[in-house]
Design an enzyme around this catalytic site. Structure first.
Site, PDB file in Angstrom:
ATOM      1  N   ASP A  25     -11.317  53.083  25.423  1.00  0.00           N
ATOM      2  CA  ASP A  25     -10.743  53.649  24.202  1.00  0.00           C
ATOM      3  C   ASP A  25     -10.281  55.054  24.571  1.00  0.00           C
ATOM      4  O   ASP A  25     -11.093  55.966  24.703  1.00  0.00           O
ATOM      5  CB  ASP A  25     -11.820  53.655  23.109  1.00  0.00           C
ATOM      6  CG  ASP A  25     -11.437  54.499  21.905  1.00  0.00           C
ATOM      7  OD1 ASP A  25     -10.336  55.095  21.913  1.00  0.00           O
ATOM      8  OD2 ASP A  25     -12.235  54.564  20.962  1.00  0.00           O
ATOM      9  N   GLN A  61      -9.114  59.739  22.546  1.00  0.00           N
ATOM     10  CA  GLN A  61      -9.436  61.166  22.643  1.00  0.00           C
ATOM     11  C   GLN A  61      -9.228  61.735  24.033  1.00  0.00           C
ATOM     12  O   GLN A  61      -9.560  62.894  24.284  1.00  0.00           O
ATOM     13  CB  GLN A  61     -10.893  61.396  22.219  1.00  0.00           C
ATOM     14  CG  GLN A  61     -11.159  61.070  20.772  1.00  0.00           C
ATOM     15  CD  GLN A  61     -10.441  62.000  19.801  1.00  0.00           C
ATOM     16  OE1 GLN A  61      -9.993  63.083  20.169  1.00  0.00           O
ATOM     17  NE2 GLN A  61     -10.307  61.567  18.555  1.00  0.00           N
TER      18      GLN A  61
END
Lengths: 149, 408
Positions: free
Chosen positions: B200, B203
């Site tokens: 993921d 960020q």
């Protein structure tokens, strides 16, 4: 008075830091949990109600100054009221924090009107109303925890 | 090379705006980044001069639109150093990208007892899709614990990889703590057991240079709006060997080769996963955001933000009664904190009155908050346009919190 001064009145800060009736009650007959998933405020209300009269309310939980103060002041304001009176006060309180009303809430709600500054902060309305929504559900003998979302 | 910060700040129109009557101090870039004029202009130009549906019309305007859309795919491929453009799938955002993999890999192939490995610091978007897969397939979600500093427990991780593990799905950089996970090691250990790894990257993508081939991750997913591009667009990078094997995700137009009522054949990669008209203007805007980042240079951005993180961390440490949550050795420019005796929500409101925009709450990571026994934190997160003077305003505003709520 700035919006912030109106929001964080001395009375709110005081109730937020030193909530009244902040304890578990063993003889309460309506116990319900309320939760605000957005900010994590969480409280449990202990309501003692007999013959449609609220004899007492206590609470435990954690949350921001607004939610703690609102719960604390609610326990004081509604003690001794009938269920119908409590519902009427909730309606007025809800109107005060959500609507741009020109009613004299100080005359109608007394100390509770200290929370009127919330109306300028829509994101904080749920903090102020969590304990109230939980109370209404508790008085309706709901056993389903209340969520503001 | 130091950033030309005056120019960058002039590039971002919203930084001239006010918040609560004060100059905006925007410290919420982990939530969404502000947009440079070039990105705003690109989406504006698209609607003003090029708008037509892509991939399906013969007229020249549509050709131009298609070219812009597909050019953006090439820019994404180059930006993350992917091997093939057909490994770049446009989705709505990180959440949809993870859901796509959950649907096409998890739901389609996982068996009862199979294990999916995530960590204790995941965003809800990398928890809930897998819980749904587990409910549907009988697979089991396993959670790698983290340390008090907010670092992944790598000993536990290594021991949790086993014959039943079908996927490791891990946040590259934590939105709530800032922790940058040791993804190289995570991937090596998983690959040693032939387990694919999903990162993921929501960020990390805007803060450090990403090379999916060097990392050798199997999936890398991120959102445009956290990297100075428009909302509503994200990217799923997947190795073609996996994407080729996936069943369709959504059925509809543009994802097919031939349709009859008896049988439908599906389009090649990546179009098989782009059913319906996509967010074309958003994709074009993302392309402009990549140009913007490339012009500045990811290495330069990384150095600028790390210097800011270091400065802010030092200043935060001097604030009475303040505790930083997440003190990993390697962090992106995110600082989560709590202050003794004051709830994060009240801190957020006071900071707001000073013009400072921060996120307060659980940061879509409730299990992580539970790990630290906190209902919420305040999070200041920095982007390439932030400066030390804004950290100073934040610190001064924290003093105001104490004025209101008293000292510990």
């Amino acid at each position: 008075m700035s919006d912030l001064t109106e929001l964080y009145q001395a009375l709110i800060i005081d109730h937020g830091r030193h909530p009244r009736n902040f304890c578990v009650s063993d003889h309460a007959n309506c116990v319900l949990e309320g939760f605000n998933p957005l900010c994590g405020d969480r409280l449990t209300l202990y309501v003692t109600e007999k013959n449609n009269v609220i004899e007492g309310i206590t609470f435990k939980g954690e949350g921001c100054a607004i939610s703690m103060a609102s719960a604390s002041m609610m326990t004081e304001a509604l003690s001794g009221k009938t269920v119908a009176e409590a519902q009427e006060i909730f309606k007025l309180f809800h109107e005060m924090v959500t609507e741009d009303s020109d009613k004299d809430f100080e005359a109608l709600l007394g100390k509770l009107s200290a929370l009127s500054g919330v109306t300028k902060y829509p994101a904080r309305v749920k903090c102020a109303t969590l304990s109230w929504h939980t109370l209404v559900a508790a008085l309706a003998h709901s056993d389903k925890p209340v969520s503001t979302e | 090379m130091p950033l030309n910060i005056e120019k960058i700040r002039a590039d971002i129109p919203i930084l001239k705006e006010e918040n609560a009557g004060k100059p905006l101090v925007y410290l919420d870039s982990a939530n969404t980044t502000q947009k440079p004029q070039s990105v705003i202009q690109a989406t504006h130009d698209y609607y003003t001069r090029y708008n037509a549906n892509v991939h399906r019309s013969v007229y020249q305007l549509a050709e131009k639109a298609t070219l812009l859309y597909e050019n953006a795919r090439d820019k994404v491929k180059d930006f993350i150093h992917a091997k093939n453009r057909n490994e770049i799938v446009f989705v709505k955002g990180t959440t949809e990208g993870i859901n796509l993999v959950a649907h096409c890999l998890g739901r389609a192939t996982f068996q009862p007892g199979d294990e999916i490995l995530i960590s204790q610091m995941e965003h809800h978007s990398n928890i809930v899709p897998w819980q749904i897969v587990c409910q549907q397939t009988g697979a089991v979600l396993k959670v790698v614990p983290i340390t008090d500093e907010g670092e992944l427990d790598m000993v536990a991780y290594a021991s949790m990889l086993n014959d039943k593990t079908r996927l490791v799905s891990i946040i590259h950089a934590s939105n709530a703590l800032g922790t940058i996970n040791p993804v190289e090691e995570i991937i090596q250990l998983a690959h040693a057991k032939n387990i694919p790894v999903l990162l993921d990257g929501a960020q990390s993508i805007a803060h450090t240079s990403i090379d999916v081939q060097a990392l050798d991750c199997d999936f890398f997913i991120f959102s445009s709006h956290k990297m100075y591009g428009p909302t509503g667009v994200g990217v799923l990078y997947g190795k073609s060997q996996y994407l080729e094997s996936f069943p369709p995700y959504q059925g509809g137009g543009d994802m097919i080769k031939q349709v009859s009522f008896e049988k439908t054949t599906y389009a090649d990669l990546p179009y098989r996963f782009e059913a319906g008209t996509q967010n074309i203007a958003g994709v074009v805007g993302l392309g402009a955001a990549l140009d913007y980042l490339n012009d500045i240079g990811m290495e330069n951005i990384h150095h600028h933000e790390q210097a800011l993180l270091h400065y802010a961390t030092e200043r935060f440490r001097q604030v009475e009664g303040l505790r930083i949550i997440g003190t990993a050795k390697h962090k992106v420019a995110v600082i989560s904190f709590v202050m003794e005796g004051v709830h994060p929500h009240d801190i957020g409101t006071i900071l707001d009155s000073c013009g400072v925009a921060v996120r307060v709450g659980h940061h879509c990571a409730m299990p992580l908050m539970e790990r630290f026994k906190l209902p919420a934190t305040v999070r200041a997160s920095f982007g390439l346009y932030n400066i030390q003077a804004e950290v100073d305003i934040l610190i001064a505003s924290l003093a105001k919190v104490r004025d209101w709520f008293g000292h510990v």
